[in-house]
Design a protein around this motif. Sequence first.
Motif, mmCIF file in Angstrom:
data_model
loop_
_atom_site.group_PDB
_atom_site.id
_atom_site.type_symbol
_atom_site.label_atom_id
_atom_site.label_comp_id
_atom_site.label_asym_id
_atom_site.label_seq_id
_atom_site.Cartn_x
_atom_site.Cartn_y
_atom_site.Cartn_z
ATOM 1 N N ILE A 50 9.530 86.614 -31.318
ATOM 2 C CA ILE A 50 10.175 85.573 -32.123
ATOM 3 C C ILE A 50 11.683 85.666 -31.861
ATOM 4 C CG2 ILE A 50 10.731 84.801 -34.459
ATOM 5 C CD1 ILE A 50 7.955 85.819 -35.319
ATOM 6 N N ASN A 51 12.284 84.566 -31.484
ATOM 7 C CA ASN A 51 13.711 84.553 -31.183
ATOM 8 C C ASN A 51 14.513 84.526 -32.483
ATOM 9 O OD1 ASN A 51 16.402 83.665 -30.473
ATOM 10 N ND2 ASN A 51 15.576 83.044 -28.481
ATOM 11 N N GLU A 52 15.057 85.688 -32.845
ATOM 12 C CA GLU A 52 15.756 85.804 -34.130
ATOM 13 C C GLU A 52 17.027 84.960 -34.166
ATOM 14 O OE1 GLU A 52 16.295 89.473 -36.047
ATOM 15 O OE2 GLU A 52 14.386 90.337 -35.395
ATOM 16 N N ARG A 53 17.722 84.889 -33.046
ATOM 17 C CA ARG A 53 18.978 84.120 -33.034
ATOM 18 C C ARG A 53 18.696 82.635 -33.170
ATOM 19 N NH1 ARG A 53 23.171 85.444 -28.358
ATOM 20 N NH2 ARG A 53 23.197 87.376 -29.565
ATOM 21 N N ARG A 54 17.743 82.134 -32.384
ATOM 22 C CA ARG A 54 17.431 80.706 -32.435
ATOM 23 C C ARG A 54 16.954 80.282 -33.827
ATOM 24 N NH1 ARG A 54 12.506 79.415 -29.180
ATOM 25 N NH2 ARG A 54 13.781 80.083 -27.419
ATOM 26 N N HIS A 55 16.115 81.129 -34.438
ATOM 27 C CA HIS A 55 15.545 80.765 -35.743
ATOM 28 C C HIS A 55 16.344 81.324 -36.924
ATOM 29 C CE1 HIS A 55 12.059 78.904 -33.923
ATOM 30 N NE2 HIS A 55 11.820 79.993 -33.211
ATOM 31 N N GLN A 56 17.454 81.974 -36.616
ATOM 32 C CA GLN A 56 18.392 82.444 -37.638
ATOM 33 C C GLN A 56 17.739 83.355 -38.672
ATOM 34 O OE1 GLN A 56 20.270 78.837 -39.110
ATOM 35 N NE2 GLN A 56 21.577 78.681 -37.312
ATOM 36 N N LEU A 57 17.010 84.353 -38.174
ATOM 37 C CA LEU A 57 16.454 85.368 -39.074
ATOM 38 C C LEU A 57 17.566 86.318 -39.500
ATOM 39 C CD1 LEU A 57 13.804 84.375 -37.596
ATOM 40 C CD2 LEU A 57 12.961 86.706 -37.881
ATOM 41 N N HIS A 58 17.526 86.741 -40.736
ATOM 42 C CA HIS A 58 18.468 87.770 -41.178
ATOM 43 C C HIS A 58 17.790 88.686 -42.177
ATOM 44 C CE1 HIS A 58 18.998 84.477 -44.138
ATOM 45 N NE2 HIS A 58 19.209 85.450 -45.010
ATOM 46 N N GLU A 59 18.216 89.943 -42.155
ATOM 47 C CA GLU A 59 17.589 90.939 -43.026
ATOM 48 C C GLU A 59 18.018 90.754 -44.476
ATOM 49 O OE1 GLU A 59 17.119 95.813 -43.552
ATOM 50 O OE2 GLU A 59 18.101 94.986 -41.755
ATOM 51 N N VAL A 60 17.046 90.968 -45.380
ATOM 52 C CA VAL A 60 17.327 90.938 -46.818
ATOM 53 C C VAL A 60 17.399 92.392 -47.286
ATOM 54 C CG1 VAL A 60 16.618 90.048 -49.062
ATOM 55 C CG2 VAL A 60 16.009 88.802 -46.980
ATOM 56 N N ILE A 61 18.627 92.878 -47.423
ATOM 57 C CA ILE A 61 18.832 94.301 -47.717
ATOM 58 C C ILE A 61 18.181 94.705 -49.034
ATOM 59 C CG2 ILE A 61 20.532 96.123 -48.064
ATOM 60 C CD1 ILE A 61 20.467 95.018 -45.218
ATOM 61 N N ARG A 62 18.261 93.840 -50.039
ATOM 62 C CA ARG A 62 17.728 94.213 -51.360
ATOM 63 C C ARG A 62 16.208 94.354 -51.358
ATOM 64 N NH1 ARG A 62 15.585 89.950 -54.365
ATOM 65 N NH2 ARG A 62 15.826 87.893 -53.398
ATOM 66 N N LEU A 63 15.526 93.752 -50.386
ATOM 67 C CA LEU A 63 14.070 93.853 -50.297
ATOM 68 C C LEU A 63 13.633 94.922 -49.305
ATOM 69 C CD1 LEU A 63 13.081 90.057 -50.277
ATOM 70 C CD2 LEU A 63 13.034 91.627 -52.226
ATOM 71 N N ALA A 125 -0.343 93.951 -44.716
ATOM 72 C CA ALA A 125 -0.916 93.703 -46.049
ATOM 73 C C ALA A 125 -0.099 94.402 -47.132
ATOM 74 C CB ALA A 125 -2.367 94.169 -46.087
ATOM 75 N N LYS A 126 0.179 95.677 -46.928
ATOM 76 C CA LYS A 126 0.960 96.428 -47.917
ATOM 77 C C LYS A 126 2.378 95.871 -48.038
ATOM 78 C CE LYS A 126 -1.099 101.074 -47.906
ATOM 79 N NZ LYS A 126 -0.803 102.496 -47.610
ATOM 80 N N GLY A 127 2.963 95.534 -46.894
ATOM 81 C CA GLY A 127 4.330 95.025 -46.901
ATOM 82 C C GLY A 127 4.470 93.727 -47.669
ATOM 83 N N VAL A 128 3.500 92.834 -47.499
ATOM 84 C CA VAL A 128 3.523 91.570 -48.239
ATOM 85 C C VAL A 128 3.466 91.834 -49.743
ATOM 86 C CG1 VAL A 128 2.202 89.485 -48.777
ATOM 87 C CG2 VAL A 128 2.543 90.158 -46.391
ATOM 88 N N VAL A 129 2.504 92.644 -50.166
ATOM 89 C CA VAL A 129 2.317 92.882 -51.597
ATOM 90 C C VAL A 129 3.539 93.571 -52.207
ATOM 91 C CG1 VAL A 129 0.879 93.962 -53.352
ATOM 92 C CG2 VAL A 129 -0.190 92.964 -51.328
ATOM 93 N N GLU A 130 4.058 94.577 -51.515
ATOM 94 C CA GLU A 130 5.216 95.289 -52.056
ATOM 95 C C GLU A 130 6.437 94.373 -52.157
ATOM 96 O OE1 GLU A 130 5.263 98.093 -53.435
ATOM 97 O OE2 GLU A 130 3.419 99.061 -52.751
ATOM 98 N N THR A 131 6.594 93.471 -51.203
ATOM 99 C CA THR A 131 7.731 92.548 -51.241
ATOM 100 C C THR A 131 7.577 91.535 -52.371
ATOM 101 O OG1 THR A 131 7.970 92.795 -48.847
ATOM 102 C CG2 THR A 131 9.138 90.963 -49.876
#
Length: 269
Positions: A50-63, A125-131
């Motif tokens: 997945i092209n992070e720059r093109r799709h403008q992904l950024h990390e959510v530090i609080r999560l 699965a765990k990551g989705v639920v915890e988030t």
Amino acid sequence: MNGKKILFVSSELVPYLPENQVSLMSYEAPRMVNSNGGQIRIFMPRYGNINERRHQLHEVIRLSGMNLVINDMDMPLIIKVASIPRERIQVYFIDNDEYFKRKATFTDKDGNLFEDNDERAIFFAKGVVETVKKLNWSPDIIHVHGWLASMVPLYLREYYADEPLFADSKIVTSIYDRGFEGELDKKMVEKIVFDGIEKEKIDALQTPDYNNLLKTAMDYSDAIILASEEISDELKEHVKGLNKPTLPYVTFKETEEAYTNFYNTEVLK
């Protein structure tokens, strides 16, 4: 769907990955709910292709920042977000360098399944639920698409059985004919049992092939959608035996009306 909260969990989603049945319906279903007044959250893995720059992904530090234990190993959970601009839909990405940095989705350049796809599915699965727990967002419906997301129903109903946030959530699993050849790691059952889930409850996963992953997902779901016109006879028989609310295959043009009616009259009744 006005005001209803629906969590979409998918292994693939356009525009981040190429268009196929799974990735397209994983986009269309949330778009439909969003346009009909529902509240949505979408989760998918952050594959390395997945092209992070093109799709403008950024990390959510609080999560981000917690560790998930997978087969007795601490694996850091990283959460990223991006928006689908024309629909104003936000997408959450489950990330971990060990599992998702490689520049491919499910297979290597020779078409061989990644040896750790079972662990990737458990981590997802765990990551989705915890988030979602961190977001403190209680969904009315959790709609699962794609085989890499197939552990979500099992973990919600067993590992997170006492989590009040999901006590009233209904799980819907969409069944597609787009699977994979072969099997995941034979030790998948052992890795799930490590999480305190009884071996007898996941007996089908002794042979962790595509059909058995989907059977396990259906076993722990409240309703089922047949999302492909051609479904294997083995999966069709399993659906019949469960006697759960089931939406038969509908054409793309019929999706909005059919899904809305199914959510309202069969899933949320």
